[in-house]
Design a protein around this motif. Structure first.
Motif, PDB file in Angstrom:
ATOM      1  N   SER A  17      92.697  67.274  65.678  1.00  0.00           N
ATOM      2  CA  SER A  17      91.328  66.995  65.276  1.00  0.00           C
ATOM      3  C   SER A  17      90.492  66.916  66.244  1.00  0.00           C
ATOM      4  CB  SER A  17      91.390  66.030  64.034  1.00  0.00           C
ATOM      5  OG  SER A  17      92.550  66.307  63.464  1.00  0.00           O
ATOM      6  N   LYS A  18      89.071  66.618  65.789  1.00  0.00           N
ATOM      7  CA  LYS A  18      88.019  66.175  67.060  1.00  0.00           C
ATOM      8  C   LYS A  18      88.038  64.674  67.165  1.00  0.00           C
ATOM      9  CE  LYS A  18      84.780  68.016  64.549  1.00  0.00           C
ATOM     10  NZ  LYS A  18      85.608  68.858  63.499  1.00  0.00           N
ATOM     11  N   THR A  19      88.565  63.767  66.322  1.00  0.00           N
ATOM     12  CA  THR A  19      88.529  62.631  66.596  1.00  0.00           C
ATOM     13  C   THR A  19      89.723  61.704  66.554  1.00  0.00           C
ATOM     14  OG1 THR A  19      87.993  61.968  64.480  1.00  0.00           O
ATOM     15  CG2 THR A  19      86.197  62.425  65.778  1.00  0.00           C
ATOM     16  N   TYR A  20      90.147  60.836  66.971  1.00  0.00           N
ATOM     17  CA  TYR A  20      91.408  60.066  66.582  1.00  0.00           C
ATOM     18  C   TYR A  20      91.581  59.681  65.372  1.00  0.00           C
ATOM     19  CZ  TYR A  20      92.040  58.348  71.713  1.00  0.00           C
ATOM     20  OH  TYR A  20      91.902  58.346  73.018  1.00  0.00           O
ATOM     21  N   GLU A  21      90.499  59.305  64.769  1.00  0.00           N
ATOM     22  CA  GLU A  21      90.418  58.816  63.267  1.00  0.00           C
ATOM     23  C   GLU A  21      90.801  59.863  62.398  1.00  0.00           C
ATOM     24  OE1 GLU A  21      90.449  55.721  63.003  1.00  0.00           O
ATOM     25  OE2 GLU A  21      90.803  56.337  60.722  1.00  0.00           O
ATOM     26  N   GLU A  22      90.492  61.159  62.645  1.00  0.00           N
ATOM     27  CA  GLU A  22      90.782  62.147  61.913  1.00  0.00           C
ATOM     28  C   GLU A  22      92.239  62.545  61.916  1.00  0.00           C
ATOM     29  OE1 GLU A  22      87.268  65.126  62.376  1.00  0.00           O
ATOM     30  OE2 GLU A  22      88.768  66.600  61.278  1.00  0.00           O
ATOM     31  N   THR A  23      92.747  62.373  63.165  1.00  0.00           N
ATOM     32  CA  THR A  23      94.195  62.755  63.588  1.00  0.00           C
ATOM     33  C   THR A  23      95.148  61.919  62.742  1.00  0.00           C
ATOM     34  OG1 THR A  23      93.499  63.596  65.628  1.00  0.00           O
ATOM     35  CG2 THR A  23      95.706  63.165  65.568  1.00  0.00           C
TER      36      THR A  23
ATOM     37  N   THR B  26      93.220  60.865  76.849  1.00  0.00           N
ATOM     38  CA  THR B  26      93.001  59.926  75.830  1.00  0.00           C
ATOM     39  C   THR B  26      93.701  58.629  76.585  1.00  0.00           C
ATOM     40  OG1 THR B  26      95.076  60.579  74.847  1.00  0.00           O
ATOM     41  CG2 THR B  26      93.226  61.183  73.852  1.00  0.00           C
TER      42      THR B  26
ATOM     43  N   ARG C  46      94.222  66.521  77.395  1.00  0.00           N
ATOM     44  CA  ARG C  46      94.042  65.330  76.466  1.00  0.00           C
ATOM     45  C   ARG C  46      93.915  64.085  77.238  1.00  0.00           C
ATOM     46  NH1 ARG C  46      98.733  68.367  72.725  1.00  0.00           N
ATOM     47  NH2 ARG C  46      99.910  68.011  74.404  1.00  0.00           N
TER      48      ARG C  46
END
Ligand SMILES: Clc1ccc(CN2CCN(c3c(Br)cnc4[nH]c(-c5ccc(CN6CCOCC6)cc5)nc34)CC2)cc1
Length: 272
Positions: free
Chosen positions: A215-221, A172, A170
């Motif tokens: 999830s694939k994107t931060y937004e989705e998470t 990020t 991860r």
């Protein structure tokens, strides 16, 4: 009472430096041995220049101030600190079995059974009770920040900022967002109940092998976190699923308190 121990001042010359244990944005951690006692430690070396230019300096001070006074079997010790013109050195307890993150990856099914998971969660609970009693909150309790000492005993090792470890997938900006509770995603003031949420995320990840809102994107998470949208796989025991459902609760006040977690049937059934 016993006379206070005089504060010994340490210097780099007191240590033999060994292999690098990990690299970070602000510095590196090395295996080291104090020459006189032959005592093995982890030496965290932070670069003043990198820290000076960012707001992280007060964070390092807070880190040192808090961690140097903590004494608990499941919290990594900070034995001493010193600095020279370019670097700050933290003399930390060495955990010989590395991070919980790498131990999880090393599992054949990339997950732990009930006994091992409950043992880690119980250890974390007792450390969090100790911290919360001292009004210390928000220990970054994700697998990358949990170390395994002798006999695999769990140790919270809160570095306070993100590191790019070779083996943690991860990468990020501020460490994984998987562990953020809804109130922090929404930038609301957070209470010590953030730790209860993170404990639920960790419990899920230990038993399943990935985080509940991954999830694939931060937004989705973020969206999944705010909707508490997760599914617990069938192979997870009902008792464990129940505990997780009492921690992954939107309202921080409604999460199961630490003393009740210690008495939860799943913890009692799978730990000594
Ligand atoms: Cl500035 C900064 C730089 C790097 C990091 C990330 N890590 C934080 C934890 N660090 C360790 C600390 Br502190 C204390 N004891 C440790 N012990 C270890 C460790 C011990 C053993 C291993 C080797 N593995 C052990 C498990 O089997 C496979 C091989 C890997 C790491 N890392 C640390 C290592 C670095 C955090 C902050």
């Amino acid at each position: 009472s016993a006379p206070a121990k005089p504060k010994k001042t340490w210097a780099l010359s007191n240590f033999d430096i060994g292999r690098q244990l990990g690299r970070g944005k602000f510095g590196n951690v090395y295996l080291a041995r104090e020459k006189e006692s032959q005592f093995v430690v982890a030496l965290k070396v932070l670069f003043k220049r990198q820290i000076g230019e960012t707001k992280v300096e007060h964070q390092v001070r807070r880190e040192i101030e808090i961690q140097s006074h903590l004494r608990h079997p499941h919290i990594l010790r900070l034995y001493a600190y010193f600095h020279d013109e370019a670097r700050i050195y933290l003399v930390l307890e060495y955990a010989p079995q590395g991070t919980l993150f790498s131990a999880l990856q090393a599992q054949p099914m990339k997950r732990f059974d009930d006994r091992q998971s409950a043992t880690y969660i119980k250890a974390l609970c007792s450390a969090l009770l100790y911290l919360h009693e001292r009004d210390i909150i928000h220990r970054d309790i994700k697998p990358e920040n949990l170390l395994l000492g002798h006999k695999g005993v769990l140790k919270i090792a809160d570095f306070g900022w993100s590191v790019h470890e070779p083996n943690s997938m991860r990468l990020t900006l501020c460490g994984t967002v998987d562990y953020l509770p809804p109130e922090m995603v929404l930038n609301k003031p957070h209470t010590k109940n953030v730790d209860l949420w993170s404990l639920g995320v960790l419990c899920f990840e230990l038993l399943v092998g990935h985080a509940p809102f991954f999830s694939k994107t931060y937004e989705e998470t973020y969206q999944k976190i705010l909707k508490v949208d997760y599914k617990t796989p069938e192979h997870v025991s009902k008792a464990a699923a129940h505990l997780i459902s009492k921690l992954l609760v939107l309202n921080p006040m409604h999460r199961m308190p630490l003393d009740q977690i210690m008495l939860h049937p799943w913890i009692v059934a799978h730990t000594q």
